[in-house]
Design a protein around this motif. Structure first.
Motif, mmCIF file in Angstrom:
data_model
loop_
_atom_site.group_PDB
_atom_site.id
_atom_site.type_symbol
_atom_site.label_atom_id
_atom_site.label_comp_id
_atom_site.label_asym_id
_atom_site.label_seq_id
_atom_site.Cartn_x
_atom_site.Cartn_y
_atom_site.Cartn_z
ATOM 1 N N LEU A 79 0.857 -1.190 0.000
ATOM 2 C CA LEU A 79 0.000 0.000 0.000
ATOM 3 C C LEU A 79 0.889 1.234 0.000
ATOM 4 C CD1 LEU A 79 -2.688 1.551 0.322
ATOM 5 C CD2 LEU A 79 -2.449 1.226 2.808
ATOM 6 N N LYS A 139 1.249 2.578 -9.395
ATOM 7 C CA LYS A 139 0.897 1.169 -9.161
ATOM 8 C C LYS A 139 1.684 0.254 -10.096
ATOM 9 C CE LYS A 139 -3.235 -1.827 -9.618
ATOM 10 N NZ LYS A 139 -3.421 -2.326 -8.243
ATOM 11 N N ASP A 167 -1.586 -1.260 -4.159
ATOM 12 C CA ASP A 167 -2.642 -0.255 -4.053
ATOM 13 C C ASP A 167 -2.016 1.115 -3.824
ATOM 14 O OD1 ASP A 167 -4.632 -2.271 -4.184
ATOM 15 O OD2 ASP A 167 -4.413 -2.640 -2.037
ATOM 16 N N LYS A 199 -2.980 5.285 -2.977
ATOM 17 C CA LYS A 199 -3.997 6.252 -2.562
ATOM 18 C C LYS A 199 -3.388 7.653 -2.552
ATOM 19 C CE LYS A 199 -6.577 2.976 0.375
ATOM 20 N NZ LYS A 199 -7.912 3.093 -0.243
ATOM 21 N N ASP A 232 -7.541 6.956 -6.103
ATOM 22 C CA ASP A 232 -7.528 5.731 -5.302
ATOM 23 C C ASP A 232 -7.676 4.542 -6.239
ATOM 24 O OD1 ASP A 232 -7.961 3.607 -3.577
ATOM 25 O OD2 ASP A 232 -9.279 4.739 -2.233
ATOM 26 N N THR A 233 -6.602 3.752 -6.388
ATOM 27 C CA THR A 233 -6.651 2.619 -7.317
ATOM 28 C C THR A 233 -7.539 1.504 -6.808
ATOM 29 O OG1 THR A 233 -4.676 1.584 -6.340
ATOM 30 C CG2 THR A 233 -4.337 3.130 -8.180
ATOM 31 N N THR A 234 -7.914 1.513 -5.521
ATOM 32 C CA THR A 234 -8.829 0.490 -5.014
ATOM 33 C C THR A 234 -10.281 0.812 -5.343
ATOM 34 O OG1 THR A 234 -9.164 1.509 -2.825
ATOM 35 C CG2 THR A 234 -7.234 0.096 -3.094
#
Length: 718
Positions: free
Chosen positions: A188, A200, A215, A217, A482-484
């Motif tokens: 993360l 990422k 991930d 952020k 936010d890649t999540t």
């Protein structure tokens, strides 16, 4: 979309920023957090011959020191645009390149440990500046439309001059910071970035990881302006440190190191020959530009012509460009990266030509309007530049201007000058995916690619969603960076809003259809939350995606993989640009020759204005920066030892409150009918373009002295 203008509304993040509770990447806290500090190269070029870390390891709190041995060769080449060399190196390419990373329990220990590391480098000859021996000139491909040489030979009037724009650094208030956590087989990363998706993928490739377990952020960025657009050198270093120590690691890079690590606006020189016929129509231009670049940097010199050739309807254009390869880190995109220095040169030349012809500078520009992109012959989807000039002139009071330079002088000798300049910027778009979820409990979540670095994208998205949906706006969550939450792409070049907001419009339409299908003809009063609750559904979620005009599904797949798939401004059947006109008043003090800017009027054509408050803020910020560029900012290069001398805010001089007067902002607010469903174009970058030329043109009108090198200093006016 409804035809009426969008209402003014407060920034979505205004209260948090005023209260100081807005969370930035460096604010995140984790148990057992370690601190990192890099040791930069003290020389420009050479090979590391000896590395002594014994004293540093004896510093209380220092746990580990990472060297090149801790970074095996990357299993995959990182070929993404702007990606720096991965890991640590033994062959130094520029002054300040990181050679060692110190990991400690506290920031103080990390700094002390870094200062205790001893490095011996066998130096090699280097080139620090464009004119230094050893620099290599690398021409780019020429851009040619029509026959500029022949047309200039028959022109009734030709001006020829050289202009110069200095090296500059972005200097956002938020420093570069990375916090990495390696836990449960996942990595993360929290980082202030304009490009979480690229982080990422690039970090995964560098460290030999599956991108699916990484991930990133970046919820709020404290200023970026292009500096945080690509992957930073430090990101993989911090991630590797977290993996090796098994604990969270944070690195906040000092500003002095950022000057030597991050990208910057390169020094550029511009030579222009501009011709017009006897009726005052510009007929041809020959434009040569060269810029400083690193030995292998990919910042292309040819793009200075992309905007200049489209500013007016000049049928004959020849543009040449070259990189001067020197020993520095790679330059890169800094707000209006090509258009700003190019428009300083080009709009100064246009102004010179208007005076040579005895034409009013505003009327001269308006007479050279166009509805066609002369580069490809396609129509412009919308262009209201003449409206910007007309409205700006009315608000500024241009009709009261005395035409003769030096004629507006007060009794005490203070010289007043009025100048005008135009700017433009390409309107681009990136493929993207978004999801909209409306819950029965009153909450709404919209997730899309985008990064909030002060431009107000969250506010604009909220404006669309709350205007078009019956939802509780107090419980609206906009997830970006936010890649999540959603695949992320680079947010830069003013395509952030142009890519995200049409998706919000699509999501609104899709959500209405989905809820109507659920109700199946039933009429349920109240909000969408209440309607969803009435059919006993916890939530309704829709997903939408979009491509740019002329793109196919492969562009969307590149975006999903963290790639770069932006398109524009030349689309299959039209070209789209944003425009602005700046009117500037300067006052030049008679004895000190200090230049003041008491007022500016700027009128922008950026299509539909979705968030009036943040849009006006963007223009004011661009004007402030343009004044700063014209009168203050320059990064000084040390020709003896390389590197940058004024690498802090004490000596890198920027405009302050005392330098800025009244800034009046206006918008045409006419939607672009072809570019997208909501009719907006770009704004953040175009806001700055042309300001420095307007300042220089006003100084000429005040003093009769044409200054062609920025920044304009007192000695230029003595």
């Amino acid at each position: 979309m409804p035809a009426q203008p969008f209402p003014d509304r407060p920034r979505a993040d205004a209260l948090e920023k005023v209260k100081g509770t807005a969370a930035y990447a460096a604010d995140v806290r984790f148990p057992g957090l370690l601190h990192a500090m890099t040791v930069p190269s003290p020389v420009v070029r050479g090979r590391v011959a000896a590395l002594d870390t014994e004293a540093a390891l004896r510093v209380p709190g220092v746990l580990r020191i990472l060297t090149p041995a801790d970074f095996p060769p990357a299993p995959q080449a990182v070929d993404m645009p702007g990606s720096p060399r991965p890991g640590l190196v033994t062959q130094v390419a520029f002054r300040g390149e990181p050679l060692v990373v110190v990991i400690a329990e506290t920031l103080e220990a990390a700094i002390e440990g870094a200062e205790a590391v001893r490095i011996r480098v066998e130096t090699e000859p280097f080139s620090a500046m464009m004119d230094s021996p050893g620099g290599v000139r690398e021409p780019a491909r020429d851009v040619t439309v029509g026959d500029a040489a022949r047309t200039l030979g028959g022109a009734a009037m030709v001006v020829e001059a050289s202009y110069e724009s200095p090296t500059q650094h972005h200097n956002p208030i938020e420093l570069l910071s990375t916090t990495a956590v390696w836990a449960d087989g996942r990595l993360l990363i929290h980082e202030g970035s304009q490009n979480a998706g690229a982080i990422k993928v690039a970090v995964a490739r560098t460290l030999g990881l599956d991108p699916a377990i990484v991930d990133v952020k970046s919820p709020t960025v404290g200023g970026a302006f292009g500096q945080k657009g690509w992957v930073q050198r430090q990101t993989a270093l911090v991630a590797r440190a977290a993996m090796l120590t098994g604990r969270p690691v944070k690195l906040v890079t000092p500003r002095g190191q950022i000057f030597h690590l991050a990208t910057f606006r390169p020094h550029s020189r511009h030579r222009i020959r501009l011709g017009a016929d006897a009726s005052g129509i510009m007929t041809a231009v020959h434009y040569e530009v060269e810029q400083q670049n690193s030995r292998s940097g990919g910042f292309p010199a040819g793009q200075y012509h992309e905007g200049a050739m489209r500013l007016y309807g000049i049928a004959n254009y020849h543009g040449a460009a070259a990189n001067i390869r020197t020993d520095t880190q790679a330059p890169g995109h800094m707000r209006a990266p090509y258009e700003h220095p190019a428009c300083f040169a080009f709009e100064s030349a246009v102004d010179e030509l208007s005076y040579q012809l005895g034409r009013d500078p505003v009327a001269f520009r308006m007479a050279n309007d166009t509805r066609i992109d002369v580069h490809n012959g396609r129509p412009l989807s919308s262009r209201f530049l003449n409206d910007c000039l007309r409205i700006g002139a009315e608000r500024f009071g241009w009709s009261r201007r005395r035409a003769e330079p030096g004629s507006m002088t007060d009794a005490d000798g203070t010289q007043t000058g009025w100048g005008v300049a135009c700017g433009l910027y390409p309107t681009l778009i990136h493929p993207a995916i978004a999801t909209l979820r409306i819950r029965a409990d009153g909450g709404t979540r919209f997730a899309v690619a985008g990064h909030e670095f002060g431009q107000g994208i969250r506010t604009a998205l909220a404006a669309v969603l709350t205007r078009e949906l019956q939802i509780d706006d107090r419980r609206l969550e906009v997830l970006i960076g936010d890649t999540t939450a959603a695949p992320q792409h680079l947010t830069a070049g003013s395509w952030g809003s142009a890519s995200a907001l049409p998706l919000a419009v699509q999501a609104v339409k899709r959500m209405r259809l989905a809820v109507a299908e659920l109700l199946n003809g039933r009429r349920v009063a109240g909000t969408l939350h209440q309607q969803i609750a009435a059919v006993r559904r916890p939530f309704v979620e829709v997903e939408v995606s979009q491509l740019g005009p002329g793109q196919d599904a492969s562009a969307l797949e590149r975006m999903r993989a963290g790639g770069y798939a932006v398109t524009g401004p030349a689309y299959p059947s039209f070209t789209t640009m944003s425009y602005i006109a700046h009117f500037v008043e300067v006052r030049v003090e008679p004895r000190t020759r200090r230049v003041r800017v008491p007022r500016v009027v700027s009128i922008a054509d950026c299509g539909r204005v979705i968030s009036p408050r943040t849009a006006a803020s963007q223009v004011r910020g661009g004007v402030v920066w343009g004044v700063s560029h014209a009168l203050r900012e320059a990064t000084e290069i040390d020709p003896r030892y390389g590197g940058f001398l004024n690498n802090d805010l004490a000596e890198y001089v920027v405009a302050v409150n005392a330098d800025i007067g009244d800034i009046e902002v206006g918008f045409i607010d006419e939607p672009d009918p072809l570019f997208n469903s909501i009719g907006l174009k770009s704004l953040g970058e175009v806001a700055m373009v042309g300001v420095s030329a307007a300042v220089a043109n006003a100084i000429f009108h005040a003093t009769g002295k044409r200054v062609r090198k920025l920044p304009i200093r007192i000695e230029h006016l003595l």
